[in-house]
Each structure stands twice: as C-alpha cells, then as structure tokens.
Design a protein around this motif. Structure first.
Motif, PDB file in Angstrom:
ATOM      1  N   ALA A  92       0.833  -1.206   0.000  1.00 13.19           N
ATOM      2  CA  ALA A  92       0.000   0.000   0.000  1.00 13.19           C
ATOM      3  C   ALA A  92       0.863   1.249   0.000  1.00 13.19           C
ATOM      4  CB  ALA A  92      -0.935  -0.014   1.206  1.00 13.19           C
ATOM      5  N   CYS A  93       1.918   1.229   0.794  1.00 11.44           N
ATOM      6  CA  CYS A  93       2.841   2.366   0.850  1.00 11.44           C
ATOM      7  C   CYS A  93       3.516   2.587  -0.495  1.00 11.44           C
ATOM      8  CB  CYS A  93       3.869   2.123   1.947  1.00 11.44           C
ATOM      9  SG  CYS A  93       5.204   3.340   2.031  1.00 11.44           S
ATOM     10  N   ARG A  94       4.022   1.516  -1.077  1.00 10.35           N
ATOM     11  CA  ARG A  94       4.714   1.629  -2.366  1.00 10.35           C
ATOM     12  C   ARG A  94       3.743   2.059  -3.467  1.00 10.35           C
ATOM     13  NH1 ARG A  94       9.801  -0.410  -1.936  1.00 10.35           N
ATOM     14  NH2 ARG A  94      10.205  -1.674  -0.069  1.00 10.35           N
ATOM     15  N   TYR A  95       2.533   1.557  -3.425  1.00  8.34           N
ATOM     16  CA  TYR A  95       1.525   1.935  -4.421  1.00  8.34           C
ATOM     17  C   TYR A  95       1.243   3.430  -4.335  1.00  8.34           C
ATOM     18  CZ  TYR A  95      -2.521   1.069  -7.467  1.00  8.34           C
ATOM     19  OH  TYR A  95      -3.410   1.050  -8.528  1.00  8.34           O
ATOM     20  N   ARG A  96       1.097   3.948  -3.110  1.00  9.27           N
ATOM     21  CA  ARG A  96       0.830   5.376  -2.944  1.00  9.27           C
ATOM     22  C   ARG A  96       1.998   6.221  -3.425  1.00  9.27           C
ATOM     23  NH1 ARG A  96      -1.617   3.513   1.932  1.00  9.27           N
ATOM     24  NH2 ARG A  96       0.328   3.903   3.082  1.00  9.27           N
ATOM     25  N   LYS A  97       3.208   5.743  -3.244  1.00  6.79           N
ATOM     26  CA  LYS A  97       4.376   6.487  -3.713  1.00  6.79           C
ATOM     27  C   LYS A  97       4.365   6.656  -5.230  1.00  6.79           C
ATOM     28  CE  LYS A  97       8.054   6.053  -0.302  1.00  6.79           C
ATOM     29  NZ  LYS A  97       9.470   5.690  -0.143  1.00  6.79           N
ATOM     30  N   VAL A  98       3.844   5.653  -5.918  1.00  4.69           N
ATOM     31  CA  VAL A  98       3.814   5.695  -7.384  1.00  4.69           C
ATOM     32  C   VAL A  98       2.608   6.473  -7.891  1.00  4.69           C
ATOM     33  CG1 VAL A  98       3.692   4.333  -9.500  1.00  4.69           C
ATOM     34  CG2 VAL A  98       5.054   3.513  -7.566  1.00  4.69           C
TER      35      VAL A  98
ATOM     36  N   GLY B 219       0.002   7.992  -5.909  1.00  6.14           N
ATOM     37  CA  GLY B 219      -0.584   9.043  -5.095  1.00  6.14           C
ATOM     38  C   GLY B 219      -1.663   8.565  -4.152  1.00  6.14           C
ATOM     39  N   GLU B 220      -2.363   7.512  -4.534  1.00  6.80           N
ATOM     40  CA  GLU B 220      -3.415   6.963  -3.697  1.00  6.80           C
ATOM     41  C   GLU B 220      -3.724   5.546  -4.161  1.00  6.80           C
ATOM     42  OE1 GLU B 220      -7.056   9.077  -4.216  1.00  6.80           O
ATOM     43  OE2 GLU B 220      -7.053   8.857  -6.395  1.00  6.80           O
ATOM     44  N   VAL B 221      -4.379   4.794  -3.299  1.00  5.82           N
ATOM     45  CA  VAL B 221      -4.901   3.490  -3.685  1.00  5.82           C
ATOM     46  C   VAL B 221      -6.368   3.700  -4.036  1.00  5.82           C
ATOM     47  CG1 VAL B 221      -5.364   1.120  -2.986  1.00  5.82           C
ATOM     48  CG2 VAL B 221      -3.320   2.288  -2.135  1.00  5.82           C
TER      49      VAL B 221
END
Length: 385
Positions: free
Chosen positions: A151-157, A159-161
């Motif tokens: 979830a953290c890595r997804y948000r870094k790419v 911006g949000e899940v």
C-alpha cells in the motif's frame, strides 16, 4: 551516395567479403542497446518507485488464486525470462509457449496473438486467466490494500490506492510493466561484429567466428530471414503463418492473430480505453485501425531472435525442441503447409549440413551470455515520504 559512406562500405566489404547490400542489411540490425523511451500510456513508466513495486509484484505468489504461482513461475531470469516448457504451466497447462519478456518494451503488440497493445495491458491477462494466475481485480486490490508495504509503495507511485478494485489492478499492471521495461538484453558477439563491420575495423571483424559470418550471409541473403526478423530487435513485431500446425489437440485449434484482434478490439484495457494515461492517445493508432481479416487465422507473432539460444523450445506451441530443428523446419518447409497466400516469401532453403550448422552458429551469436539480471536490494520496508 555520399563519399564518406562509400568509403565506409568499401572498407567494411573488404574486411569481411560482404557485398555493399549485405553490409547495409547487417548494419540495420543495430545499434544496440536501443535508446530509452518512456511509454506515454503508462504514467509509471521509468519511475524508479514503480520499478521497485513492479519487481516485487513480479515475484509475488499471492497474486495467484492458490498463493503458489507468480509471474516468475513461467518467466525465469536464467532462461531469458522463459520456462523451458513447450507450453507454459501456471495453475494448469496453457495452450502456448512462454514468450520472453526481455526487450518487451520495444514491442507494439503483445502476446503470440497480439491481443494486447501495451505492456501493462498484457500484464493483466495472466492475472485474469484461469489457467495462469486465476486471480482477479478483487484479489489484487485486497493484497495491495491489506499489505502495508505494498500500500505504501503503491501510494508512492500513484498518489493513492483507488477505491475501485479494477483501477488498483491496472495500477499494479503498470508497475509490473515499469519493471519489465528494464529487462533489456546486453550486447552480443554479433553486436561487436556489426559495429566493427560498419567502422571497417578489420581486427574487430576477424574476431567473429567464420561459421557465424557464413550463417549471417545466409540470413540476410538467400534466406531472406531479415524480412521478418528485422532491425536491432530482430523482429518486425507482426504476425505470420510459418507452417507450424495450429491444432492444439484433436478437435481444438488455436486461431492465433484472428482471435487476438477480436480480443484486442473488445478489451476495456486497450489503448482506446479509459486507462490510457496519454490524453493524446499517441500510441493508439494501430489499435484504432487494426482490421480483422480471414488470413489472420493461424498467424502468430514474429519473436525476437536475441538470446534465442536460451529460450528453447521454439514456436508458439513449443513444437520445435532445438535451434537446429528450427533451421531444419525452414530448410524443408513445403509451401503447401501454409494456409495463407500472403506468406509466399517462405520457400524451402534446402540447406546443406554445413549451411545449417552455420545458420545455427549465427543465431547463437545473438546471445548475450545470460545471467545479467540481479534482484535489486530494496529497503525492507516502505517509508512514506
């Protein structure tokens, strides 16, 4: 012809006894490696955070229905990202051979049938396929949301899940594509020879094995192999009938490109659909204009020949076990086996024993040695920044 080019060709021809036309044909297979170009349809393309996320997802078995199968089940780094199977085995045996994902970012159509028009769209197919990962948007989204690191890595790419499961899955596929874009084969003995030939470097040309030179002369000469296996990637990226039977088993056939076009045009994930990140749809022209024709039945995509020695068995169904079998196939092919009138270019080469060996020697010279990939050393846990 410009004087400097005439001198270059004269020097190269003298160095290797290739004609001017042959030198030009050989030069067209380079330079290598190709320049980097991001995919405008994928906002994660070239993003280092996305590459890290995509690499983790590529080896993630929890993407599959039973938690046992990852993308790397069929795409092994040590086999040039193939699996050595005639037909891939995910949750079940599939109908086709595993294509390599090396140099995939250079392709225009994806899969043996070209049913996908982007690398990220192609990545969605095995997730949904019941015989491969057998998963779905809900399972991918659940994994990303429930795993704090993902979830953290997804948000870094991104911006949000997203709230929508399908959008989460598409984002994961775009991260997978960002990782696969980094898988580019290294230089081969052929590349060194090609550059030496173009420069008129006699010493460099002399290092290339004589058998490979003779095989190359067949490849760009009477074999006309470079009609389809063209350019630095040794493929035109298009679809052809090569005389390989398209029967999967009694009573069941593989329609190849014909079915691929149908799937492409109906897909919600194609470049004309809502998930293309490029508002100009700059890479969607082919998708917009691709036409379904009867001749497409039984046609399959021309694969790249780079690192071919590492990807046996060969053809869309793994029917040919060795490179020598492939050469023998084209040496003895009967035009009567071709169902498409458009493949009249294929004529039996009728190679002698030495000529067949020479052509194999050339194909083997396109190998970079393998073993270039190493898992990246990531931080153990993602930190929001």
């Amino acid at each position: 012809m410009k004087p400097w080019l005439a001198l270059l060709l004269a020097a190269a021809t003298h160095a290797a006894a290739f004609s001017d036309a042959e030198v030009r044909a050989i030069a067209a297979h380079g330079p290598w490696p190709p320049a980097w170009r991001p995919d405008p349809s994928n906002r994660a393309s070239g993003n280092q955070e996305a590459i890290e996320l995509g690499e983790r997802l590529f080896f993630e078995r929890r993407l599959s229905a039973n938690g046992e199968v990852s993308c790397s089940r069929c795409h092994l780094p040590e086999r040039n990202w193939t699996d050595g199977e005639a037909r891939a085995l995910g949750l079940a045996r599939v109908d086709r051979n595993t294509p390599s994902v090396t140099n995939a970012r250079l392709q225009r159509w994806f899969g043996w049938d070209g049913a996908h028009d982007s690398l990220w769209s192609q990545g969605i197919r095995p997730i949904l396929d019941a015989k491969e990962l057998g998963s779905g948007a809900a399972q991918v989204a659940k994994l990303v949301r429930a795993d704090a690191d993902y979830a953290c890595r997804y948000r870094k790419v991104f911006g949000e899940v997203p709230a929508a499961d399908e959008a989460v899955m598409v984002g994961a596929a775009k991260a997978l594509a960002a990782f696969q874009e980094t898988l580019v084969s290294a230089r081969s003995a052929f590349d060194d020879f090609r550059d030496a030939l173009v420069k008129g470097d006699k010493a460099g040309v002399a290092k290339y094995p004589e058998g490979a030179k003779r095989g190359l002369a067949i490849f760009v000469g009477r074999g006309s192999c470079n009609t389809c296996h063209v350019g630095p990637g040794f493929t035109n990226g298009e679809f052809h009938d090569t005389g390989i039977p398209f029967f999967i088993e009694p009573g069941r056939v593989d329609p190849g490109r014909q079915e691929g076009i149908r799937k492409l045009r109906s897909s919600r994930f194609n470049l004309l659909g809502p998930y293309n990140d490029d508002p100009k749809r700059a890479t969607a022209t082919g998708t917009k204009h691709v036409a379904l024709e009867h001749r497409n039945f039984g046609e399959f995509k021309t694969p790249s020949l780079r690192n071919l020695a590492l990807t046996a068995p060969y053809m869309h169904n793994g029917r040919l076990a060795t490179l020598r079998d492939v050469v023998n196939h084209y040496s003895t092919i009967s035009p009567d086996r071709l169902h498409s009138d458009g493949e009249a270019i294929l004529k039996p080469l009728k190679l002698s024993e030495r000529e067949a060996q020479d052509l194999v020697a050339f194909l083997e010279s396109l190998q970079d040695g393998g073993g270039n990939y190493r898992r990246r050393a990531f931080a153990a846990n993602c930190r929001n920044s």
